[in-house]
Every structure is written in C-alpha cells, then in structure tokens.
Design an enzyme around this catalytic site. Structure first.
Site, short mmCIF file in Angstrom:
data_model
loop_
_atom_site.label_atom_id
_atom_site.label_comp_id
_atom_site.label_asym_id
_atom_site.label_seq_id
_atom_site.Cartn_x
_atom_site.Cartn_y
_atom_site.Cartn_z
N HIS A 1 0.88 -1.03 0.15
CA HIS A 1 -0.06 -0.21 -0.21
C HIS A 1 0.96 1.08 -0.26
O HIS A 1 0.81 2.02 -1.05
CB HIS A 1 -0.88 0.44 1.03
N HIS B 1 -10.10 2.32 -1.29
CA HIS B 1 -10.57 2.24 0.24
C HIS B 1 -10.95 1.08 0.30
O HIS B 1 -12.12 0.87 0.89
CB HIS B 1 -10.95 3.70 1.55
N ASN B 2 -10.56 0.16 -0.82
CA ASN B 2 -11.24 -0.67 -1.31
C ASN B 2 -11.37 -1.83 0.49
O ASN B 2 -12.75 -2.13 0.94
CB ASN B 2 -10.94 -1.54 -1.45
N ARG C 1 -8.17 15.90 1.74
CA ARG C 1 -7.27 15.92 2.00
C ARG C 1 -5.74 15.78 1.53
O ARG C 1 -4.82 17.04 1.15
CB ARG C 1 -6.11 15.66 3.89
N GLU D 1 -2.98 5.70 12.27
CA GLU D 1 -4.22 5.90 11.02
C GLU D 1 -5.24 7.01 11.21
O GLU D 1 -6.31 6.71 10.39
CB GLU D 1 -4.14 4.97 9.63
N ASN E 1 -3.34 5.79 -7.34
CA ASN E 1 -3.55 4.54 -6.28
C ASN E 1 -3.24 3.28 -7.00
O ASN E 1 -3.92 3.04 -8.08
CB ASN E 1 -4.32 5.01 -5.24
#
Length: 767
Positions: free
Chosen positions: A53, A100-101, A121, A317, A550
């Site tokens: 990631h 954001h799977n 953000r 996070e 991404n």
C-alpha cells in the site's frame, strides 16, 4: 546511541517479522540497512512503509512506463500529494483518485467515509480548495443480503462525510457483478483549484525548522491499516475492524480552512497529510524528498487514548491530521491560525541535516532509520513479478456466441425493457440523491442526465470573456479488462475521455486507481501489466498524461479475484460553460439524430463482452469490443468541434447496453421519444441494438445544423450518419425495411427508475 527497547517492546525475530508482513529477504535487508536488529517499533515502521500500500513494490516498475509528462503539468506524477495541471487564467487544477476497498469491505460506512476524507486532504495540503468529489463503486449481486448491506453502508458513508464536509459529489459510477462479491471496490476522487504559484509541497526543508502535528488528536484507530490493505480479504478480516479509521468531517472542514489560511501566511515550508502509515509515512517521505532528516519528540503528540506506545503513535492512521514544517521564527503565526480554528498545532520536532528519521520517547531514542530506506523510489524493495496469460481466456475468447438465438421484431422491445432494469444500466438516483451535489453553487451539470459532470470556475471570464469550467468523470468497464486486459485498459481511458467530450470538455489529464488481485499470482500480474500498457497506449494517443493515482492489490475473496479494474479519473476543460456544457437528454421534437462514428462500425461489432450478453444470457464471454485509437480520437474531435460551434443540443456516448440503451436513456431523461432508422448491414439484430462497439456518440441537433455537423465530422475524419428524429411519442427503431422495436417512454422509465430502489427493498411510487 542505538535505540532503546521499551518495557512494552517485544523481542524482534524473523517469525515476528513475518507476522508483520515482511519476507525473510526483506527482514534481512532491514537488518543490513540498520547494521543491527531493529527494535520492535522500527520493525513496525518498516512493515508499514514496505507494505504494498505504501511502497508500491510490486507495481512501481510497471507504473513508470505510463506517460507522465505534459506541457501543462506543474507537478510530475507521484511528486506531490496530487496531480497539478495548469488550466490558464493563472489557475491550476489539483486532482487525484484513491481506493479504500478493504476498509469498506469490513466497515462500509467508515471505510467509505474516511476514503472521501483522505482524498480531500491530498488536495488541500497542496493549497488547493476542493471543488468537487467523484467516486467509482463496485459490488457483487444485489440479490445477496451482504452486498445490499455493503452498498447501503458505502453510499451512506460517502454522503455522510461529503455532505458534512461541504464539497459537492458531482459524478461517479456504480457497477454490480458477482466478480466483486465479498470484495467491493470503493474509489474516491477529489478535484480542487489553486492559483498557480500558491501551492505548497510535501517536502521538509531548512535545518532547524520546527515540525508540527496539526488537526485531531491521535488514537488507536487505523493501526496497521496499510498492511491490512496489502493482504487478501478472508474470514479473519472482520477481526481487523480496528484497522479501519474513523472520520470526523466537521473537524476536516476546520482543518481545510485552517490549512489554507496557514499556507497563505507564507510561513509553511511543507505540508503532508497523515494518511496510510500516519506519522511514519509523512515524516519519512517529507524528509527523503527534501534530502534532510527529522527528530521527533513523539511523547508531545496530542493523544486521545491513554497508555499509547511509540509503536501505536507512529502507525496510527487517525484521520484529520497533518505534518507541517514551519519557517523558524514564525511559529506564532501558524499556531494562531490553528488556534483560531480550534485545532491542535503542537511542535513535535525539527528538521535536521542527518537524512534520518529519529524518534524520541520521553528522552529515549526509540527509532533511528535512514529516511531514504523507507520510501517509494528510495530503499524500499522493487519487484518484477512473474507473468502468465490466464488460461480462462482460452474459454472466454473461443465462446460460440453465434449459437445464441438472435432477437426478432417480437422480442427486441422486451429485451430493451429488461436491459433498462439491469442495475448496471438503471438510474443511480437512489445513490446520488443521498449526496449533496449543489453545495457551493458551482455545479453546472451534476449526476443524472449527463455523461460527465461540469463545475463552473467562478472568477474566470473576466474582461468580457466566457466563464470556464471543468468536466470530470470516473470510468472503467472491468468486464472488458477481464476479457482483454490491454484493450480493456485502452477503452477505460477512451471512454472517460469520450464522456468528458460529450459534456463539452477537452480532456487534459488522468489519474488512476488500479484495482487488481494478488500480484504474486502470475495470471493476476499479467492482467496488471497488460492493462497498464493499454492505458499508456490510450493516454499517449489522447495526450492525457497520468498525473498520479493509486494501486490497490489483493482484491480477492475466498472465491477468487475481482475483475481487473483500472479506474480512470479524467478532467477536461470547458472553454465556455454556457455555450459548451452539454447533457445527454433530448431537447425538442424534430431535432435530428446523428450517429458520430468511424465508417463501418457495424463490421467490428457483436454482442461479446456486452451488458446484454451478461444480463439477458447470463454470460461473460468473447473479446473486448473493437477499438481503434485513431478512430476514437477522430470521433471525439468531431463531437467537440460541433459542441464548440454551438450546433449540438444533446450528446450521449454509446456504452453499456449499446445503441438502443443510449437512445432509450436520452428519451427517458427528456420524456421524449424518437423515430430511428438504421441501415441494413447484415449484422445480427441484437448486435445492432445492444452491441457495444466503441467510438460512437449520438448527437441531437437542430435540423438547420445537421449538414454543418456532418461536415465537421468529415473534416475530423469521422462520419455523422443521420439515423432519425426526436419525437414526442415512443421510441421506434427500424433496421432497413423492418420495424424491430417500439416501446413507450413510460415503459422504459419504469424499470430504469425502480430497479435499484426495489432491489434495496424500498417501495417505489408510480413513475
């Protein structure tokens, strides 16, 4: 001095490293870099930064083959938090898409909500104000109660966060297929505007400059979220619910305003969002990019939970946080801004000349690592994985679709009505009515009867010139990529560009969200390599460079991988929002319908890979539709020339469901019908009506403009074939001398508007 082991640390061993997701070779490499065994906290740091990631270790070599340069690009791909493109008038557009799977598969509301927050953000840390949000969603069959739960939670999460944050959600797509069963895809995109020269970089610079953490306090939510996103979903995934972050859109709104105000003081040297891997990622990436180091006093971090350890603080996070480097001597200016917005702004460190990230805990050194060793393009591992053409392609591409019974004039109408009720074709009103797409009053064309959204750029059009806008779209047909990854990758870019053009925009650049299965499986990596190659082919053809994006691997469930889904986010420039913004809805009876296409498109079209084949016959087979990039470019040029000449009433591209669905949608949008006469070509009737041959757009134009539009198309190297007129009656279609279809607009509207609400168990009033 070497870092100390604290009482809560565990002994670091190869077994513990494996538990953290590091291979034996990677663990050995960490020991070699440090010249010693890492501490437990350092092991956590490397495990998240070397996860797929964060490090892109299995994809970066392939991603570098994409076209990443263009004369209007103000930031190279991957250099900043988001792409940045000069659009004239002293303005630049910042945009990016991310996944954001995995969090959404476990906790759909918060997973989707924090995906929306995180991508915003990335935009405003650059100094750009977000002006629009988009999304691209994939789910399994709505017949499955679990899928309905995920679908409902994701849509509510997007709406709950986006509506509260105050940025309009203007466009997106929703796809349903059993391939996404158990592993939904939730891709979120944001678009923002900034004045050229007023951006800030995600870079640390200036030895002695203070380092601040601003925004929310840090908690235990999201710890190891990056590594969670770098493994397959399994029955154990539910136990990893703590790896899903929790968002607060109202705090994010304050953080947006405070960040932009702080940047305007000129005292901010660099700023980065704390997304995946939290403080660890932002501190190491900012240091490496600036060729400097950082010393962090971690115990100063505002904490919302008691007893947090350095390991937890570094890997958390928690949302709505930034790391900010401030010019020494101007601390009070920045602190005053964040105090005004009732947000934390705490100095936790300073920039050093060591090129190392050193972390102290109550005076003890607990982390001491070279910044370069952690980051993408630095010391993080880079792999070239084995590839193998999937064996399933032998079966799918050799399927005898000609053996299927063709449609007749008695069955074609029923087939169209059935297709209008397919969840992939049907109205997504149930989704977008949960989103605020009008906030900020800049939305010219939002979700619904349009191929792409258009957002007004207020403040342009000075000196008597027209006001400009941005057209934007997310797009991908995973079924095409599954059946032919390279051509499917090309089509994803081509269709996104075609949609932007149909809305009146000139495509500028793309961002991408590459959703694939496990890269260690040779067949999956072959899909990835081929799809990226196809995307690159198309981006070069359209001169739309890739600004960033991404990669999301490991999108699998116990039954197998998802369809390979390289989602494209496209942004285009609308020169005159009043003249050029075009929707897909018919406008007036008597208007002429023109099919803009390459000559002889029917010779390359069939029912393979189509929504018709999937929904009516229950098959996913054949090859992806034919696409010639030169022909596609000519068609797009013809359409945009006609729109900018002020001669187009409506424009709608032919995509899912083929030409008949394209016409039916435009009819439903307007409450008008059409009389359509197609030439006899010898092709199957179902292919003529529902085949998904590419590079086709249906325009409606005033009768007096038809010949001029045909001339523009010919000049661009395409054709504009008259195929009928808009009416106030039903949709009628003939092929040659045969009347093949007649359906009232009401009969088309009913399944189109009710399919998804009824699947979700909601009563639907008569439409």
């Amino acid at each position: 001095m070497p870092p100390v082991s604290l009482p809560h640390d565990r002994e670091v061993t190869p077994d513990l490293a494996r538990e953290h997701g590091l291979t034996d070779d990677e663990y050995a490499r960490v020991c070699e870099i440090l010249g010693r065994t890492p501490t437990y906290t350092e092991l956590g740091v490397y495990s998240v930064m070397w996860s797929e990631h964060c490090s892109y270790k299995n994809s970066i070599a392939i991603l570098k083959t994409l076209p990443r340069d263009g004369e209007n690009l103000l930031a190279a791909a991957g250099d900043e938090n988001a792409g940045l493109v000069d659009i004239g008038d002293g303005l630049a557009v910042a945009f990016k898409i991310e996944s954001h799977n995995h969090p959404s598969a476990v906790e759909p509301y918060q997973g989707a909500a924090t995906g929306v927050g995180g991508i915003q953000r990335d935009i405003f840390t650059m100094g750009a104000r977000p002006i629009a949000s988009l999304n691209s969603l994939r789910f399994g069959s709505l017949d499955n109660p679990r899928v309905r739960f995920l679908f409902d939670g994701v849509v509510r999460g997007i709406g709950g966060y986006g509506n509260s944050f105050g940025v309009p959600t203007v466009a997106g797509e929703v796809v349903f297929d059993p391939a996404y069963e158990g592993n939904p895809l939730v891709n979120a995109m944001s678009v923002g505007i900034v004045k050229v020269g007023e951006t800030v970089s995600a870079t640390a610079a200036g030895v002695g400059n203070p380092v601040y953490i601003v925004g929310s306090s840090t908690g235990r939510d999201g710890i190891h979220g990056a590594t969670f996103a770098s493994e397959e979903i399994s029955e154990e995934s539910e136990a990893k619910r703590p790896s899903v972050q929790v968002g607060d859109p109202f705090t994010e709104k304050l953080l947006l305003e405070a960040s932009l105000e702080a940047i305007k003081t000129g005292a901010v040297v660099g700023m980065q969002d704390m997304g995946a891997a939290g403080i660890t990622c932002s501190s190491s990436e900012m240091s490496e990019k600036g060729g400097v180091g950082m010393d962090l006093q971690l115990d100063r971090t505002p904490q919302r939970e008691t007893g947090m350890t350095p390991y937890e603080l570094l890997l958390s996070e928690s949302q709505e946080r930034m790391l900010v480097v401030v010019e020494k001597g101007r601390e009070a200016e920045v602190e005053a801004v964040f105090e005004k917005w009732d947000l934390h702004a705490v100095q936790i460190g300073e920039v050093t000349d060591t090129e190392r990230v050193r972390v102290f805990w109550n005076g003890d050194l607990v982390v001491d690592v070279p910044a370069e060793s952690l980051v993408l393009g630095g010391g993080a591992p880079v792999y070239h994985r084995e590839t193998s053409r999937p064996t399933y392609l032998d079966a799918t591409q050799s399927a005898d679709l000609g053996a299927l019974a063709d449609l007749t004039g008695e069955t074609a109408g029923d087939a169209l009505v059935k297709l209008m009720g397919s969840p992939n074709v049907a109205s997504k009103r149930w989704v977008f009515e949960q989103y605020d797409h009008e906030v900020r009053t800049n939305t010219v064309s939002g979700p619904g009867p349009t191929d792409a959204a258009v957002v007004r750029l207020k403040g342009t059009g000075t000196d008597g010139g027209p006001e400009r806008g941005l057209a934007m779209k997310t797009d991908c047909n995973g079924r095409y990529v599954y059946l032919n990854p390279r051509r499917g990758g090309r089509i994803a870019v081509a269709e996104a560009a075609r949609n932007v053009v149909c809305a009146g925009g000139r495509p500028l650049a793309v961002t991408n969200c590459l959703n694939f299965g496990n890269p260690y499986k040779p067949e999956v990596y072959w899909q990835f390599t081929e799809a990226v190659g196809g995307m690159g082919d198309a981006c070069r053809a359209f001169d739309t460079p890739v600004t960033g994006g991404n990669v999301s691997f490991y999108n699998e469930n116990p039954d197998g991988a998802i369809f390979p889904t390289p989602t494209i986010g496209m942004v285009g420039l609308v020169e005159d929002v009043e003249r050029d913004t075009t929707t897909a809805a018919f406008v007036a009876p008597g208007d002429v319908l023109l099919l803009v296409s390459p000559a002889g498109w029917w010779q390359t079209g069939g029912i393979e890979a189509s929504e018709y084949l999937h929904h009516v016959h229950g098959q996913t087979a054949g090859d992806a539709p034919h696409l010639d990039l030169g022909e596609e470019k000519a068609v797009q040029a013809a359409v945009l020339d006609a729109i900018r000449a002020g001669r187009v009433r409506s424009a709608h591209d032919v995509s899912d469901g083929g030409l008949a669905v394209c016409l039916a949608e435009s009819a439903v949008f307007a409450g008008l019908g059409a009389d359509v006469a197609l030439p006899e070509t010898g092709a199957r009737l179902d292919a003529i009506l529902f085949g998904e041959a590419q590079s086709r757009v249906v325009l409606s134009v005033a009768p007096d403009d038809a010949e001029a539009v045909r001339a523009l198309a010919e000049a661009a190297g395409a054709q504009a074939l008259p195929i009928g007129t808009v009416t106030d009656g039903p949709l009628r279609v003939s092929v040659g001398a045969s009347h093949v279809l007649e359906v009232s607009v009401d009969a088309l509207r009913r399944p189109y508007e009710t399919a998804i609400p009824e699947a979700m168990g909601e009563a639907v009033a008569a439409v």
